[in-house]
Design a protein around this motif. Structure first.
Motif, PDB file in Angstrom:
ATOM      1  N   GLU A 100       0.834  -1.213   0.000  1.00 43.19           N
ATOM      2  CA  GLU A 100       0.000   0.000   0.000  1.00 43.19           C
ATOM      3  C   GLU A 100       0.863   1.256   0.000  1.00 43.19           C
ATOM      4  N   LEU A 101       1.949   1.246   0.758  1.00 45.89           N
ATOM      5  CA  LEU A 101       2.846   2.403   0.761  1.00 45.89           C
ATOM      6  C   LEU A 101       3.468   2.619  -0.617  1.00 45.89           C
ATOM      7  N   ARG A 102       3.813   1.523  -1.291  1.00 43.04           N
ATOM      8  CA  ARG A 102       4.335   1.649  -2.664  1.00 43.04           C
ATOM      9  C   ARG A 102       3.281   2.264  -3.582  1.00 43.04           C
ATOM     10  N   ALA A 103       2.034   1.835  -3.409  1.00 44.81           N
ATOM     11  CA  ALA A 103       0.949   2.368  -4.240  1.00 44.81           C
ATOM     12  C   ALA A 103       0.716   3.853  -3.979  1.00 44.81           C
ATOM     13  N   LEU A 104       1.045   4.306  -2.784  1.00 44.70           N
ATOM     14  CA  LEU A 104       0.842   5.712  -2.437  1.00 44.70           C
ATOM     15  C   LEU A 104       2.036   6.598  -2.783  1.00 44.70           C
ATOM     16  N   GLN A 105       3.123   6.007  -3.244  1.00 41.99           N
ATOM     17  CA  GLN A 105       4.298   6.811  -3.598  1.00 41.99           C
ATOM     18  C   GLN A 105       3.892   7.854  -4.620  1.00 41.99           C
ATOM     19  N   GLY A 106       4.315   9.053  -4.375  1.00 37.07           N
ATOM     20  CA  GLY A 106       4.003  10.128  -5.299  1.00 37.07           C
ATOM     21  C   GLY A 106       2.692  10.826  -4.981  1.00 37.07           C
ATOM     22  N   VAL A 107       1.831  10.204  -4.194  1.00 36.81           N
ATOM     23  CA  VAL A 107       0.576  10.848  -3.827  1.00 36.81           C
ATOM     24  C   VAL A 107       0.843  11.984  -2.852  1.00 36.81           C
ATOM     25  N   PHE A 108       1.761  11.755  -1.921  1.00 38.05           N
ATOM     26  CA  PHE A 108       2.112  12.783  -0.946  1.00 38.05           C
ATOM     27  C   PHE A 108       3.394  13.464  -1.415  1.00 38.05           C
ATOM     28  N   THR A 109       3.302  14.744  -1.652  1.00 41.50           N
ATOM     29  CA  THR A 109       4.492  15.491  -2.034  1.00 41.50           C
ATOM     30  C   THR A 109       4.655  16.669  -1.078  1.00 41.50           C
ATOM     31  N   ILE A 110       5.867  17.040  -0.874  1.00 44.42           N
ATOM     32  CA  ILE A 110       6.177  18.180  -0.016  1.00 44.42           C
ATOM     33  C   ILE A 110       6.611  19.302  -0.932  1.00 44.42           C
ATOM     34  N   PRO A 111       5.934  20.441  -0.849  1.00 43.54           N
ATOM     35  CA  PRO A 111       6.330  21.560  -1.712  1.00 43.54           C
ATOM     36  C   PRO A 111       7.707  22.086  -1.343  1.00 43.54           C
ATOM     37  N   ASN A 112       8.346  22.702  -2.288  1.00 41.44           N
ATOM     38  CA  ASN A 112       9.657  23.316  -2.019  1.00 41.44           C
ATOM     39  C   ASN A 112       9.464  24.462  -1.037  1.00 41.44           C
ATOM     40  N   LEU A 113      10.256  24.454  -0.014  1.00 40.49           N
ATOM     41  CA  LEU A 113      10.181  25.511   0.985  1.00 40.49           C
ATOM     42  C   LEU A 113      11.250  26.549   0.696  1.00 40.49           C
ATOM     43  N   PRO A 114      10.937  27.816   0.981  1.00 43.75           N
ATOM     44  CA  PRO A 114      11.963  28.875   0.731  1.00 43.75           C
ATOM     45  C   PRO A 114      13.177  28.704   1.601  1.00 43.75           C
TER      46      PRO A 114
END
Length: 114
Positions: A100-114
């Motif tokens: 399930e974690l593999r299937a969720l890869q890419g679903v959660f992204t962290i935006p670039n922080l300044p």
């Protein structure tokens, strides 16, 4: 995150145990350099009262997932050990959680922080 939690709850229940029983098994398995935990240690890790953990261990014991053993050095101290059935459930659940974690890869992204 809630999607994953919901998936996990369903996967655990499909194995015939409750999410709290699963957490108990995980915490017993998670001790480094030993294969057991005491009721007090489990209560601390689960952030639960000792009498509640005793009841939880009893239900897991009745299901054949764990067993209590007297400590060899201090007979007053009780160790809670995983049994093969508990180990098997943890192995199966680790596999389905990993998928399930593999299937969720890419679903959660962290935006670039300044």
């Amino acid at each position: 995150m809630r999607r994953y939690e919901h998936f996990s709850e369903n996967a655990v229940q499909a194995e015939g145990i409750t999410p709290l029983q699963y957490l108990l098994l995980l915490h017993i398995k998670g001790y480094k350099n030993r294969e057991w935990a005491t009721i007090g240690e489990l209560a601390e890790r689960l952030q639960a009262k000792q009498h509640g953990v005793v009841a939880l261990v009893t239900r897991c014991e009745e299901a054949g997932l764990v067993e209590r053993r007297a400590n060899l050095d201090d007979r007053r101290r009780v160790e809670v050990h995983l049994l093969p059935a508990g180990e098997d459930i943890l192995t199966r659940l680790a596999e389905v959680h990993r998928a399930e974690l593999r299937a969720l890869q890419g679903v959660f992204t962290i935006p670039n922080l300044p």
